[in-house]
Each structure stands twice: as structure tokens, then as C-alpha cells.
Enzyme design. Sequence first.
Site, PDB file in Angstrom:
ATOM      1  N   ASP A 183       0.884  -1.177   0.000  1.00  0.00           N
ATOM      2  CA  ASP A 183       0.000   0.000   0.000  1.00  0.00           C
ATOM      3  C   ASP A 183       0.911   1.212   0.000  1.00  0.00           C
ATOM      4  O   ASP A 183       2.130   1.096   0.151  1.00  0.00           O
ATOM      5  CB  ASP A 183      -0.934   0.006   1.224  1.00  0.00           C
ATOM      6  CG  ASP A 183      -2.265   0.691   0.911  1.00  0.00           C
ATOM      7  OD1 ASP A 183      -2.246   1.862   0.497  1.00  0.00           O
ATOM      8  OD2 ASP A 183      -3.315   0.056   1.067  1.00  0.00           O
ATOM      9  N   HIS A 238      -3.991   2.427  -4.657  1.00  0.00           N
ATOM     10  CA  HIS A 238      -3.209   2.282  -3.418  1.00  0.00           C
ATOM     11  C   HIS A 238      -1.761   1.877  -3.713  1.00  0.00           C
ATOM     12  O   HIS A 238      -1.198   1.036  -3.014  1.00  0.00           O
ATOM     13  CB  HIS A 238      -3.850   1.223  -2.505  1.00  0.00           C
ATOM     14  CG  HIS A 238      -5.055   1.724  -1.756  1.00  0.00           C
ATOM     15  ND1 HIS A 238      -4.944   2.415  -0.577  1.00  0.00           N
ATOM     16  CD2 HIS A 238      -6.376   1.633  -2.018  1.00  0.00           C
ATOM     17  CE1 HIS A 238      -6.174   2.716  -0.142  1.00  0.00           C
ATOM     18  NE2 HIS A 238      -7.052   2.268  -0.999  1.00  0.00           N
ATOM     19  N   GLU A 265     -10.680   1.220  -4.306  1.00  0.00           N
ATOM     20  CA  GLU A 265     -10.433   2.649  -4.204  1.00  0.00           C
ATOM     21  C   GLU A 265      -9.402   3.215  -5.183  1.00  0.00           C
ATOM     22  O   GLU A 265      -8.657   4.125  -4.839  1.00  0.00           O
ATOM     23  CB  GLU A 265     -10.015   3.004  -2.762  1.00  0.00           C
ATOM     24  CG  GLU A 265     -11.092   2.669  -1.749  1.00  0.00           C
ATOM     25  CD  GLU A 265     -10.727   3.061  -0.321  1.00  0.00           C
ATOM     26  OE1 GLU A 265     -11.556   3.702   0.320  1.00  0.00           O
ATOM     27  OE2 GLU A 265      -9.620   2.722   0.142  1.00  0.00           O
TER      28      GLU A 265
HETATM   29  C1  ACM Z   1     -10.851  -1.163   2.002  1.00  0.00           C
HETATM   30  O1  ACM Z   1     -11.216  -1.002   3.171  1.00  0.00           O
HETATM   31  N1  ACM Z   1     -10.377  -0.132   1.308  1.00  0.00           N
HETATM   32  C2  ACM Z   1     -10.928  -2.444   1.340  1.00  0.00           C
END
Ligand code: ACM
Length: 652
Positions: free
Chosen positions: A158, A235, A291
Amino acid sequence: MITPNSISARSITAAILLFFSSIYLFAQSPGSIIPAPAEVRPAEGVYKYTGEPQIRIIRNAKGIVSEGYRIRITKGGVTVKAADEAGVFYALQSIGQMTRGGSVKELDCCEINDYPRFPYRGLHFDVSRHFRSIDFLKKQIDAMARYKMNKMHIHLTDAAGWRMQIDAYPRLTGFAAWRPEKRWKDWWSGKRLYVEEGTPGAYGGYYTKDELRDLVKYAAERHIDIVPEIEMPGHSEEVLAAYPELSCKGKPYSGSDFCIGKDRTVEFLEKVLDEVMEVFPYEYIHIGGDEASKQNWKECPDCQRRMKDEGLKDVDELQSWLVKRIEKYVISKGRKIIGWDEILEGGVSPTATVMSWRGTEGGIQAMKYGNDVIMTPGKYCYLDHTQDAPFKEPESIGGYLPLELVYSYEPIEDSMPADGLHHLKGVQGNLWTEYVFDDSHAEYMYWPRAAAIAEIGWSPYGTKDYADFKKRVVLDGEIMKAEGYNIFDIEKEYGERKASTRPIHHKAAGATVSYLKPYSPAYTAQGDGTLTDGMAGGWTYSDRRWLGFISDIDLIVDLGKTEEIRYIGGTFMQITGPDVYMPERVEIYVSDDGENFTLLNECWNDVPDTTGDLLFKEFSTVCATSARYVRYKAYRNPGKRGWLFIDEIVVN
Ligand code: ACM
Ligand code: ZN
């Protein structure tokens, strides 16, 4: 540890010895088992023993499902039957709990018939935001095993740091695994830079392949599969800082998403996954998918070309193209993918497993498509939310998720397709660690809430009893504490915000509210009636009692008839992490005709926005007037703007 080291035939005696080696305080009872067994039939008598109990183990037993087991306790000893080693292992976990880890030398005679409700019972570890030691992960594996959890999902990559050695791309660990600030919060609110490994003060870390192989082996001995997660396409700031040629703009620090238009992105992901699959033997690889901002793709010539060449109509389809392409690759290696529920957007292939986190709707939709699903809805399964009153808990990302709310989660819903229920593979608790700095804090966030996830995943439908579960948690919590776990003390729970636990009787209760500025569709709570339903909000703005505005507030309450008024007020919440602020000021007006309003008072904010704490403030006026209409206007913090959350307009 209560957990056996290994459960091979050879080491079973050693395992049992290890089981009974600690000192505990409580009397045994089959009822002390977590997760609760499917069936317990008491019988006459007691089995008394000295030293170790006699346990006869019958393997390859017919008529017992995978991971299931039967225990028969008679005056002469204990017999365990199971079809597989996992079943034997879980039987021993149950016996370990019944004997309180060895302190008890007698067992009530009974028969236990036990088996899991779901095959996937997971717990998630975010080792990117804050790196965790292998010892910590092993300690959590021990605790997971005692509760018959069988999947450890590790979020290895991430923005905050890449955590796995990848030989083909050494800068992932030589650079993208390190940052100047230790606390994620400081890093995130600063420049979000990375530094070279070895830079004085560099914070972070990564696991070597040997360390991960050792972890895989340790977990496998406890019947736990490790699900590695490699995030894509969002991410991924850390990768793009180390390898900017994989970004749309070709520059570091220029976005969070991989450039899907560039072939070298696909090549990168495939090479990384080759090494991941070489280390992690579990059938499933988690490819993230959540996201992605998708912003740069809209202007990037490479992404646009990819969309044209592949006939993709929008950026959702572009992400879906990448996921399908990667899935095809993973399948070609004999594996399968799991992705967060965003992988549904733009179309999903039927062989992908969907992890439903933004509620359960994504999961239900996926089941209708015929995809396998793992449920981890934020409301019940996000263990990064505080587990008790925020004023007594460590700073958290926000939200409120007490043990009882986790426990109340029922994965099967009426709107699920009856013929698709076999696609519901199980449940998982997630701990994102933005605000969880050290290992001991992480442990505290997991336990005992993860035990509730375990019981949801294991125990049959209709057997839940929170009072009984809590008693078992207290009993087992004593053992965990003695073993050195830092767990939340459920007996010292404060509970929900007191103001929200009983109705408020006031003159505007039930009154009609007209909104001159609309509330946000994201936080509609109970709709138009939220602010006059007589109910205050709790610790979290997502409890459907708080109405959310991403604008100023301007509303009119119609009391139905002219009323004597002595007080008008509303309470706001502030939690600056997710951009929820007090209003700068509130104006309160009254009117007889609903058109000509008289200003009664202005209330100014005096709560600082420099703290991350959860704070409440009433913006109210005391008055002596009569009116039918009340107008309530709140102006946002001019510097921060952000959200306003209000729970009730009280008139007395
Ligand atoms: C998440 O909580 N972004 C999977
Ligand atoms: Zn691009």
C-alpha cells in the site's frame, strides 16, 4: 501458548503436553468453548485424571465433514474422531479450552459434535501502514488457531510501504518500504515521501522470502492459509515512487494508480505475482482492487489507447480489463483471485472471489452473478473502529464497533439468492492500521472482537447468545492475558454514548423539517425525519442517527402550531481525521408564518480543530418566545470546510 506446535501423528503427544502446560484458574465446562460447538450432549458422570487426559484419536472417520470433529468424554477417557487433521486439531483446541489449558483435571462426560458453518474464517493484517514483526504475526496465528480461524489475509502493499522481498524489483524493498515518519498519520499529513533503506531514522521494513516461507509453514501447522494481498491498480503510490515508469505521468509522487495503458505495468504485476505465488502456496491470491482514483487514466494517452484498442467504454472497464487480465494469468498458474468489491465495477469474471467491504450489497450482487463471496462489511467487521467509548480508547480512525455489534452480524440475508448461498464462503475481520502504531495496540484491537468473527464463521445459524459469548470471552480472556496478550477488557466496557440510549422528549419530536440545503446522499440516516425523531446519535456518524452535510445547513422545523419556546439547540460532532468539523457558527431564528424570521441568537464555535479527538458541542440558545417555525442555519468551518454532522434539533 495453548496451541500445539504441530499436529502430525508423531507430534500429537508433544502437542497435548504443550496444551496443558500453563496454569489457569477456572473450572472447566464444555460451554467455555469459543466458537460455540454445533452440538453438545451432556452425559452422566465425570472423567477424572492426573497428569494428562487420555485422548484416543481416530482419524479418517466416516460421516464427519472437513474440519469437523466429534469428542466423546466418558468416565474412562476422551475419544476424538475426525475426517482430517484440521478436525483433530480443532478437537484439541476445544479440549484445551474445556480444561482451561490444563489447570482442570476433570471433565464432565458429554458428546460434542462440531463442524464449521463456513469454510473461510479470516482475519486481516495491514502490515503496510505500520510494519509488524513476524513474531507478532505468529502470536496472532496462535490465537486465531485456538478460535478455529483458518485464513490470515496479509495486506502486503500500500502507499505506506511495500513489505515483501521481490527479486525482480529490488527498489520495492530498498526504497518503497521505508519512510521518514514512523506514525502513518504524520507521514500522511506531511509530504508522503519514501527514503532509501539504511537512511538514518528510516521507518518501515519488509519480509524476506525465507521469513514468509517460515510464516507460511508456521500457519499451515495450525491449519491456517495465508492469503497474500498485492494491491492493484490503486493504493500503489509506493511502487510508483520506486518505479515511476509504471505511472501514467511517468513521474514519482504523481498519483496512486498504476498506468493500465503501459504493457510494462502488466509485466511488473505478473513478475511480482510469480514471486508471490512461489512463496505463498494457498490457492487464492488477493489482488486488491479497491479505491482506485481512476483520475489519471482519463487523460493518459497510454490508458486512452488501451481503452480504444480493447473497446472499453470507461475507466471502470479499464480497471476491469486489468483485473481480468491478471486473473487469467493467475489461473494459468493454477491459482485464483480474490478482490475487494470494486472488482465488480466494469464487469467481473465468474471465477473471481469478491470480498464485500462497502456493506454487503456488492457481495450479494456477486452471489447473484455466481461469484464466490467473503463478507467483511465495514459496519460489523472493521476492527479499526474503536471498540468502546472514544474518550477512553486509543485514537482510532473513527467509527464505533463494540464486541456486541460484531457478534450480532449475520452473514446470510433475505435478499441473497437462495440457490446461490453456497457462494457465501465465509467472513473476515479487517484491521487497517493507519492509527494502530505498535504491535501491542494491534493485538488490543483484534481481541476479543476477532473471537466474535470466529464464532460467526464457525457456529451454526441460530445458536448465537451474546450474554453467553461474553462470559466465555471473559473466561478465555483471562487465559490470553496470562499468556501475554494485550486484550480489550470487556468487563470494563463503558458502552454507547449515553445521550443516545434513550429517547429525548421535546416539542419538535415528530415535527416536519424542510431542508433549504440538502443533506448528503451518503449520510441520510433516517431521512428528513432524522433531526426530529427524538433520538440522539451515538459515537459514530455512520450509526444512521447523524445527518451528514457536505455544505452549510439551512433548515426549517415546523412545530405544527405556535408553541411557547424556552430552548432551541442541536449537537454537532467533530472528528478531524475524516474531515468532520464543528460549524464555525450557528444562527437560530423563529417565525410565526414560516416566511419572516427573527434572529434569536448566534452561537460561535470554541472547539479547536487541532485535536483528532471525537468531540461534541451543543449549539443552542435559551430564549423566552413563542413561534411555530424554527430556522436553524449552520456555517461550515471556513478554513477546513469538510463535513457537518448533527443528530437532533431539540425545542423545549
Ligand atoms: C478497504 O477497506 N479499502 C478495502
Ligand atoms: Zn495511464
